[in-house]
Motif scaffolding. Structure first.
Motif, mmCIF file in Angstrom:
data_model
loop_
_atom_site.group_PDB
_atom_site.id
_atom_site.type_symbol
_atom_site.label_atom_id
_atom_site.label_comp_id
_atom_site.label_asym_id
_atom_site.label_seq_id
_atom_site.Cartn_x
_atom_site.Cartn_y
_atom_site.Cartn_z
ATOM 1 N N VAL A 296 0.849 -1.196 0.000
ATOM 2 C CA VAL A 296 0.000 0.000 0.000
ATOM 3 C C VAL A 296 0.879 1.238 0.000
ATOM 4 C CG1 VAL A 296 -1.853 -1.166 1.307
ATOM 5 C CG2 VAL A 296 -0.161 0.210 2.535
ATOM 6 N N HIS A 297 0.243 2.365 -0.281
ATOM 7 C CA HIS A 297 0.892 3.657 -0.100
ATOM 8 C C HIS A 297 -0.169 4.644 0.394
ATOM 9 C CE1 HIS A 297 -0.537 3.901 -4.305
ATOM 10 N NE2 HIS A 297 -0.736 5.165 -4.031
ATOM 11 N N ARG A 298 0.322 5.710 0.976
ATOM 12 C CA ARG A 298 -0.578 6.747 1.480
ATOM 13 C C ARG A 298 -0.686 7.848 0.435
ATOM 14 N NH1 ARG A 298 2.443 5.117 6.129
ATOM 15 N NH2 ARG A 298 1.128 4.698 7.952
ATOM 16 N N GLU A 299 -1.908 8.390 0.297
ATOM 17 C CA GLU A 299 -2.145 9.523 -0.604
ATOM 18 C C GLU A 299 -2.961 10.563 0.154
ATOM 19 O OE1 GLU A 299 -4.233 8.292 -4.124
ATOM 20 O OE2 GLU A 299 -2.575 7.042 -4.821
ATOM 21 N N PRO A 300 -2.867 11.817 -0.262
ATOM 22 C CA PRO A 300 -3.707 12.842 0.370
ATOM 23 C C PRO A 300 -5.198 12.538 0.135
ATOM 24 C CG PRO A 300 -2.005 13.840 -1.002
ATOM 25 C CD PRO A 300 -1.980 12.369 -1.273
ATOM 26 N N HIS A 301 -6.005 12.819 1.122
ATOM 27 C CA HIS A 301 -7.454 12.662 1.007
ATOM 28 C C HIS A 301 -7.971 13.643 -0.045
ATOM 29 C CE1 HIS A 301 -11.702 12.813 2.172
ATOM 30 N NE2 HIS A 301 -11.495 11.657 2.786
ATOM 31 N N ALA A 302 -8.942 13.238 -0.814
ATOM 32 C CA ALA A 302 -9.434 14.074 -1.916
ATOM 33 C C ALA A 302 -10.120 15.354 -1.436
ATOM 34 C CB ALA A 302 -10.404 13.266 -2.775
ATOM 35 N N HIS A 303 -10.753 15.303 -0.248
ATOM 36 C CA HIS A 303 -11.549 16.456 0.190
ATOM 37 C C HIS A 303 -11.076 17.089 1.497
ATOM 38 C CE1 HIS A 303 -14.279 15.294 -2.959
ATOM 39 N NE2 HIS A 303 -14.406 14.102 -2.439
ATOM 40 N N ASP A 304 -10.173 16.423 2.198
ATOM 41 C CA ASP A 304 -9.715 16.935 3.490
ATOM 42 C C ASP A 304 -8.189 16.833 3.514
ATOM 43 O OD1 ASP A 304 -9.065 17.490 6.130
ATOM 44 O OD2 ASP A 304 -10.709 16.289 6.963
ATOM 45 N N ARG A 305 -7.526 17.938 3.320
ATOM 46 C CA ARG A 305 -6.067 17.900 3.183
ATOM 47 C C ARG A 305 -5.354 17.529 4.480
ATOM 48 N NH1 ARG A 305 -4.491 24.251 2.490
ATOM 49 N NH2 ARG A 305 -5.336 24.913 4.484
ATOM 50 N N ARG A 306 -6.076 17.474 5.598
ATOM 51 C CA ARG A 306 -5.467 17.043 6.859
ATOM 52 C C ARG A 306 -5.370 15.526 6.951
ATOM 53 N NH1 ARG A 306 -9.747 19.606 10.616
ATOM 54 N NH2 ARG A 306 -10.922 18.767 8.884
ATOM 55 N N LYS A 307 -6.097 14.808 6.086
ATOM 56 C CA LYS A 307 -6.163 13.352 6.155
ATOM 57 C C LYS A 307 -5.386 12.707 5.013
ATOM 58 C CE LYS A 307 -10.792 13.112 8.191
ATOM 59 N NZ LYS A 307 -12.140 12.544 7.998
ATOM 60 N N VAL A 308 -5.080 11.433 5.224
ATOM 61 C CA VAL A 308 -4.513 10.611 4.156
ATOM 62 C C VAL A 308 -5.405 9.389 3.993
ATOM 63 C CG1 VAL A 308 -2.127 11.338 4.549
ATOM 64 C CG2 VAL A 308 -2.991 9.295 5.684
ATOM 65 N N VAL A 309 -5.344 8.791 2.821
ATOM 66 C CA VAL A 309 -6.025 7.527 2.576
ATOM 67 C C VAL A 309 -4.976 6.485 2.229
ATOM 68 C CG1 VAL A 309 -8.261 8.490 1.886
ATOM 69 C CG2 VAL A 309 -6.479 8.140 0.168
ATOM 70 N N VAL A 310 -5.325 5.247 2.497
ATOM 71 C CA VAL A 310 -4.440 4.129 2.217
ATOM 72 C C VAL A 310 -4.938 3.472 0.932
ATOM 73 C CG1 VAL A 310 -3.471 1.987 3.121
ATOM 74 C CG2 VAL A 310 -4.117 3.836 4.696
ATOM 75 N N VAL A 311 -4.028 3.287 -0.012
ATOM 76 C CA VAL A 311 -4.373 2.779 -1.340
ATOM 77 C C VAL A 311 -3.496 1.563 -1.642
ATOM 78 C CG1 VAL A 311 -4.490 3.379 -3.799
ATOM 79 C CG2 VAL A 311 -4.908 5.137 -2.060
ATOM 80 N N PRO A 312 -4.094 0.458 -2.098
ATOM 81 C CA PRO A 312 -3.271 -0.689 -2.476
ATOM 82 C C PRO A 312 -2.473 -0.385 -3.744
ATOM 83 C CG PRO A 312 -5.581 -1.115 -2.981
ATOM 84 C CD PRO A 312 -5.524 0.211 -2.274
ATOM 85 N N THR A 313 -1.263 -0.895 -3.824
ATOM 86 C CA THR A 313 -0.454 -0.691 -5.022
ATOM 87 C C THR A 313 -0.949 -1.620 -6.132
ATOM 88 O OG1 THR A 313 1.187 -2.346 -4.399
ATOM 89 C CG2 THR A 313 1.591 -0.080 -3.659
ATOM 90 N N PRO A 314 -0.830 -1.201 -7.381
ATOM 91 C CA PRO A 314 -1.246 -2.074 -8.487
ATOM 92 C C PRO A 314 -0.540 -3.431 -8.473
ATOM 93 C CG PRO A 314 -0.917 0.163 -9.272
ATOM 94 C CD PRO A 314 -0.421 0.119 -7.846
ATOM 95 N N ALA A 315 0.733 -3.446 -8.119
ATOM 96 C CA ALA A 315 1.472 -4.716 -8.079
ATOM 97 C C ALA A 315 0.905 -5.644 -7.012
ATOM 98 C CB ALA A 315 2.950 -4.453 -7.816
ATOM 99 N N SER A 316 0.497 -5.079 -5.891
ATOM 100 C CA SER A 316 -0.082 -5.887 -4.818
ATOM 101 C C SER A 316 -1.441 -6.455 -5.224
ATOM 102 C CB SER A 316 -0.228 -5.044 -3.552
ATOM 103 O OG SER A 316 -0.755 -5.822 -2.503
ATOM 104 N N VAL A 317 -2.247 -5.629 -5.865
ATOM 105 C CA VAL A 317 -3.556 -6.086 -6.344
ATOM 106 C C VAL A 317 -3.353 -7.222 -7.348
ATOM 107 C CG1 VAL A 317 -5.623 -5.428 -7.634
ATOM 108 C CG2 VAL A 317 -4.690 -3.871 -5.911
ATOM 109 N N GLN A 318 -2.412 -7.045 -8.247
ATOM 110 C CA GLN A 318 -2.136 -8.072 -9.253
ATOM 111 C C GLN A 318 -1.662 -9.369 -8.591
ATOM 112 O OE1 GLN A 318 0.787 -6.925 -12.172
ATOM 113 N NE2 GLN A 318 0.308 -8.652 -13.496
ATOM 114 N N ALA A 319 -0.784 -9.275 -7.611
ATOM 115 C CA ALA A 319 -0.288 -10.469 -6.919
ATOM 116 C C ALA A 319 -1.407 -11.178 -6.172
ATOM 117 C CB ALA A 319 0.832 -10.085 -5.949
ATOM 118 N N ALA A 320 -2.278 -10.411 -5.530
ATOM 119 C CA ALA A 320 -3.398 -11.018 -4.805
ATOM 120 C C ALA A 320 -4.332 -11.748 -5.763
ATOM 121 C CB ALA A 320 -4.161 -9.945 -4.024
#
Length: 174
Positions: free
Chosen positions: A101-125
């Protein structure tokens, strides 16, 4: 089912369904044995998937939530998993370190981050899950419409029984 398979069945499920299987016909006992075997094999398959991705059970559940839902904040992930936010932060750090996974800024709240699976991880799963998915899809495709309806109805009712057996936590209104 042979004795070696029965011994691998989880104890709680085995003793609970053993009493239930005696209540019906021999075929209902066999169905209960098959359901126990499915539960046991599902747990083993989950361990296999976790091992192939080099993650523990909680991390695997987190990845499943992230792959089947929109990106989640660590707090939302903690809530989904029933763990503390501190534990979720440590888990996200662990998953980030191994590249799942990696962290990205939240789309609507710049104080938050969201956790996003990496494409390679999704592919491996999905590569690990593909044989099971395609095998079940093949079996399903081979069923007649009437058999598919019976299986669907039965599985829906089993799901209902399982859901009904899980206590709902008390919700406190504040």
């Amino acid at each position: 089912m042979d004795e070696s398979r029965k011994s691998s069945t989880p104890g709680v499920l085995a003793s609970a369904t053993a009493g239930a299987s005696g209540a019906g016909s021999a075929s209902s006992g066999y169905i209960a044995e098959q359901l126990r075997e499915i539960a046991s094999l599902s747990a083993k398959f989950q361990k296999h998937v976790g091992k192939s991705l080099s993650v523990n059970d909680t991390d695997l559940l987190a990845m499943e939530h992230l792959m089947t839902n929109e990106p989640l904040t660590p707090t939302d992930l903690a809530r989904h998993l029933g763990i503390s936010t501190a534990a979720a932060t440590v888990m996200v750090d662990r998953l980030t370190a191994v590249g799942h996974v990696h962290r990205e800024p939240h789309a609507h709240d710049r104080r938050k981050v969201v956790v996003v699976p990496t494409p390679a991880s999704v592919q491996a799963a999905f590569a690990t899950l593909a044989p099971m998915f395609s095998g079940v899809a093949q079996l399903t495709a081979e069923l007649s419409e009437s058999d598919r309806a019976v299986v669907t109805q039965f599985l829906s009712e089993v799901i209902g029984v399982l859901r009904g057996a899980i206590p709902v936590p008390n919700q406190v209104n504040t």
